[in-house]
Design a protein around this motif. Sequence first.
Motif, PDB file in Angstrom:
ATOM      1  N   LEU A 233       0.834  -1.201   0.000  1.00 15.84           N
ATOM      2  CA  LEU A 233       0.000   0.000   0.000  1.00 15.84           C
ATOM      3  C   LEU A 233       0.868   1.250   0.000  1.00 15.84           C
ATOM      4  O   LEU A 233       0.606   2.214  -0.746  1.00 15.84           O
ATOM      5  CB  LEU A 233      -0.918  -0.019   1.228  1.00 15.84           C
ATOM      6  CG  LEU A 233      -1.784   1.228   1.445  1.00 15.84           C
ATOM      7  CD1 LEU A 233      -2.770   1.381   0.280  1.00 15.84           C
ATOM      8  CD2 LEU A 233      -2.519   1.128   2.776  1.00 15.84           C
ATOM      9  N   GLN A 234       1.934   1.248   0.838  1.00 13.41           N
ATOM     10  CA  GLN A 234       2.815   2.405   0.914  1.00 13.41           C
ATOM     11  C   GLN A 234       3.549   2.649  -0.410  1.00 13.41           C
ATOM     12  O   GLN A 234       3.627   3.777  -0.894  1.00 13.41           O
ATOM     13  CB  GLN A 234       3.831   2.193   2.056  1.00 13.41           C
ATOM     14  CG  GLN A 234       4.914   3.234   2.172  1.00 13.41           C
ATOM     15  CD  GLN A 234       4.434   4.524   2.800  1.00 13.41           C
ATOM     16  OE1 GLN A 234       3.240   4.834   2.796  1.00 13.41           O
ATOM     17  NE2 GLN A 234       5.374   5.291   3.350  1.00 13.41           N
ATOM     18  N   VAL A 235       4.074   1.578  -1.003  1.00 13.01           N
ATOM     19  CA  VAL A 235       4.796   1.726  -2.275  1.00 13.01           C
ATOM     20  C   VAL A 235       3.853   2.234  -3.368  1.00 13.01           C
ATOM     21  O   VAL A 235       4.186   3.156  -4.139  1.00 13.01           O
ATOM     22  CB  VAL A 235       5.440   0.392  -2.691  1.00 13.01           C
ATOM     23  CG1 VAL A 235       6.024   0.494  -4.102  1.00 13.01           C
ATOM     24  CG2 VAL A 235       6.515  -0.003  -1.690  1.00 13.01           C
ATOM     25  N   SER A 249      12.919   8.630  -4.796  1.00 12.71           N
ATOM     26  CA  SER A 249      11.926   9.287  -3.950  1.00 12.71           C
ATOM     27  C   SER A 249      10.900   8.290  -3.432  1.00 12.71           C
ATOM     28  O   SER A 249      10.486   8.339  -2.263  1.00 12.71           O
ATOM     29  CB  SER A 249      11.223  10.397  -4.741  1.00 12.71           C
ATOM     30  OG  SER A 249      12.122  11.420  -5.101  1.00 12.71           O
ATOM     31  N   VAL A 250      10.489   7.368  -4.303  1.00 14.79           N
ATOM     32  CA  VAL A 250       9.514   6.356  -3.882  1.00 14.79           C
ATOM     33  C   VAL A 250      10.111   5.487  -2.779  1.00 14.79           C
ATOM     34  O   VAL A 250       9.457   5.189  -1.762  1.00 14.79           O
ATOM     35  CB  VAL A 250       9.077   5.504  -5.088  1.00 14.79           C
ATOM     36  CG1 VAL A 250       8.152   4.375  -4.621  1.00 14.79           C
ATOM     37  CG2 VAL A 250       8.391   6.362  -6.134  1.00 14.79           C
ATOM     38  N   ILE A 611       0.554   6.108   7.263  1.00 14.66           N
ATOM     39  CA  ILE A 611       0.582   5.404   5.976  1.00 14.66           C
ATOM     40  C   ILE A 611      -0.820   5.298   5.395  1.00 14.66           C
ATOM     41  O   ILE A 611      -1.053   5.598   4.206  1.00 14.66           O
ATOM     42  CB  ILE A 611       1.206   4.014   6.160  1.00 14.66           C
ATOM     43  CG1 ILE A 611       2.714   4.112   6.392  1.00 14.66           C
ATOM     44  CG2 ILE A 611       0.937   3.122   4.937  1.00 14.66           C
ATOM     45  CD1 ILE A 611       3.375   2.794   6.771  1.00 14.66           C
ATOM     46  N   LEU A 612      -1.768   4.870   6.229  1.00 10.57           N
ATOM     47  CA  LEU A 612      -3.146   4.701   5.749  1.00 10.57           C
ATOM     48  C   LEU A 612      -3.757   6.034   5.339  1.00 10.57           C
ATOM     49  O   LEU A 612      -4.411   6.143   4.282  1.00 10.57           O
ATOM     50  CB  LEU A 612      -3.987   4.039   6.839  1.00 10.57           C
ATOM     51  CG  LEU A 612      -3.596   2.612   7.227  1.00 10.57           C
ATOM     52  CD1 LEU A 612      -4.433   2.137   8.412  1.00 10.57           C
ATOM     53  CD2 LEU A 612      -3.760   1.664   6.047  1.00 10.57           C
ATOM     54  N   PRO A 620       2.008  12.618  -0.241  1.00  9.62           N
ATOM     55  CA  PRO A 620       3.320  12.033   0.030  1.00  9.62           C
ATOM     56  C   PRO A 620       3.410  11.655   1.515  1.00  9.62           C
ATOM     57  O   PRO A 620       2.803  12.331   2.366  1.00  9.62           O
ATOM     58  CB  PRO A 620       4.311  13.150  -0.313  1.00  9.62           C
ATOM     59  CG  PRO A 620       3.543  14.101  -1.168  1.00  9.62           C
ATOM     60  CD  PRO A 620       2.108  14.021  -0.719  1.00  9.62           C
ATOM     61  N   PHE A 621       4.149  10.604   1.833  1.00  7.76           N
ATOM     62  CA  PHE A 621       4.339  10.291   3.259  1.00  7.76           C
ATOM     63  C   PHE A 621       5.024  11.482   3.903  1.00  7.76           C
ATOM     64  O   PHE A 621       5.983  12.031   3.357  1.00  7.76           O
ATOM     65  CB  PHE A 621       5.175   9.017   3.421  1.00  7.76           C
ATOM     66  CG  PHE A 621       5.235   8.538   4.839  1.00  7.76           C
ATOM     67  CD1 PHE A 621       4.142   7.928   5.416  1.00  7.76           C
ATOM     68  CD2 PHE A 621       6.377   8.728   5.610  1.00  7.76           C
ATOM     69  CE1 PHE A 621       4.185   7.496   6.742  1.00  7.76           C
ATOM     70  CE2 PHE A 621       6.432   8.304   6.928  1.00  7.76           C
ATOM     71  CZ  PHE A 621       5.321   7.678   7.495  1.00  7.76           C
TER      72      PHE A 621
END
Length: 810
Positions: A233-235, A249-250, A611-612, A620-621
């Motif tokens: 999910l984060q990626v 950056s990812v 994250i969610l 962006p995180f």
Amino acid sequence: MTTTGQAHTDHQTGLTREQVAERVSRGEVNDVGERTSRSIGEIVRANVLTRFNAILGALFVLVMTTGSVADGLFGIILVLNSAIGITQEYLAKRKLDRLALLHAPTTRVVRDRRTTEVPTREVVLDDLIDLRAGDEVPADGVLLTSEGLELGEANLTGESDPVQHPAGDEIRSGTSVVAGSGRYHAKAVGRDAYVNRIAEEARRFTRTHSEIQASINTLLRYITWVIVVALPLQVWSQWTVVGDQGWQSVVLRSSAGVVGLVPEGLVLLTSVAFLLAAVQLTRDQVLVQQLPAVEGLARVDVVCLDKTGTLTVGEIALEDVRPVAGADVDEVRCALGALADDPNANGTLAAVGHAVDPPGWHRTATVPFNSQRKWSAACFDDHETWVLGAPEVLLSDGDPLRAEVADLARRGRRVVLLARSAEQLAGPELPADLTPAAVVTLTEQIRPDARETLAFFADEGVEIKIISGDNPETVAAVAREVGLDPGEPVDARGLSDDPEELREVLRRSVVFGRVTPEQKRAFVHALQADGHVVAMTGDGVNDALALKDADIGVAMGNGAQATKAVAELVLLDGRFAHLPKVLAEGRRVIGNVERVANLFVAKNAMSLVAILAAALASLPFPFLPRHLTLVSTLTIGTPALFLALGPNRQRYLPGFLARILRFAVPAGGIAGLAVIASYVLSGRGHGVPPGEFSARCEIARPGAALDLACVQPSTGATITLLVVFFWILVVLARPFRWWKVGLIAAMAVLAVLAFALPAANGFFGFHAPWTLVWQSLLTGLVGAVLIEVLHRWAGRSRPPRRPGADPAPA
């Protein structure tokens, strides 16, 4: 070891040098290769190949591929945690090995007609062994000669009375020579020896159960599954938001979220807390062989004591001499001193000899003590014949002294009678005209600190069970002397093997005598089946299996090596009074680790919520790994190190993991929502328009410039997170002490400097206009208020604390 050829020795010659070399080459030696701990290779593997290291290691490699060294600082924790675990266990191994070497026994053997001393581990099969008073029996065999040989077999049977062994008797390793002398051939050595067969199972290395470590492992399992779900999910979310900036950056944005999910410092702080507790206890002559043992003793609610060597020093002492029938006290003491002046004195005479000086009488005839006769005697020039022995043998049936003797025996005294005769000794027959001269009482030497130690355990709600191979009445008398109410002592020979019946007996009784090694183990199992956490103390091989199966095994430093090998704690100087210090250290570790665990788990919960939320809002995180490293260092890692070492006398309460989750998860949720709110607000009032973010805000590579507006949302989110986590730290640090206030203040100053110093804000990528600072601080304060409300709610369900003790951590 089994022989492949018949030895050609007798009780004078012994083996030749060639025969010894031949047996050594066949491996027929007395060295069992005993291990007191895991090998160095096993220690390294156990501390390196962990789930924790696998998670952080993989993330560290990913971050390093981006070329951003600053974002890989969390990898230092990976190395530190493994190094601390390896170092502690290796140092404990070295200490125990040195202890074993320092106390390595020697044995007299006859080789090439000469008597020489060799290390006991170098005794070979068929060696001719010469035994004298004070020696340990190194191997099994059959006596060739015996001159009043008596063996103390308490290590094997728990029975403190010595046993007479004539020529032709089989004797076993693990026993010791109390009196007399003898010779025999070693017919079973090494792993084939009786004592080593008993200890073989006990020597196998086992891990002590730790609620803290088990809870942390459970957390890591949960977190592993959370990462499995959160990572894709984060990626995906970061790829859709910052994918135009490149894969670096990812990776960095995704890794920041996942690193936040791993409580990297928690395992390290747990290891440090255990390590420093172990070091402190070593200074107090307590060797901690496994880290969790410190915690384990704090959870113990039943302590099983082996009387000999724990409550007593394992030796008898002369207590009183009462002349009877008008006997002169000076003459009685001279007679006792003359009888004790014997090179082959048994345990009773040796105790008398320590208290009474020999008068210099010349001995003309001797009848040594015999366990069947139960008396010894001697004639002296110009003096009468004197006899010392069991009153029931020397007194006539109607003698009124029998009542006095019976009363003394009921009170736990060992009673012997001194009698005189005008006749000369004529072989091993009692003279016909015996006249009682004195009642002699002996007692086991109680450890001077035993009463105070047992009183401490009673005050702490810890039950005591005294389990011994001795006579139940004797054990009960010792219990009374150390302040325990023994009730009705139980003779274990009459106990059933049924586990349910055994549990019922253990619930209502305190003192147990005539207990076999197998029964000691069964007692431990029965208590555990009743829900108790059991500690077992002992010093003999007969205690080894029970110590191994107990939740915490405590061995005396002067005990059998096999016993020390299986124990989690070794009292190097044999003082039972050290156990309260171990319990206090255990409480400190449990309370403080629980306190700091809340900090780490709250960070994990915060990362998951962030994250969610970022995925749902297509943001962006909010952080790079370096930002979370700063927050973790100032509000979690460094404060936790000090909090983990502070005093804490809170009693152990079950439910370590449940209490952590009750506070830390909602606290982390509040922090995560505050962070997202701050990031959104910062992005609207500062930063760059969302449509220009990908084009203008690519993460800078070394030497490249970055639009300062791009870092303002992350700066605001970091300020908010610092405020919320500083308040979590504040509520967990209560009650305040001067050093806690100073610690929090110092961390707050460093946080300010991270934003104020150009070099620091350049390293972390911060840019904070004053309007952004006040906005972020206000958002953080809202989160802090919610944390305070949560803390007060979570504290309602806790039991009242002891006066003067720190409250249980949230």
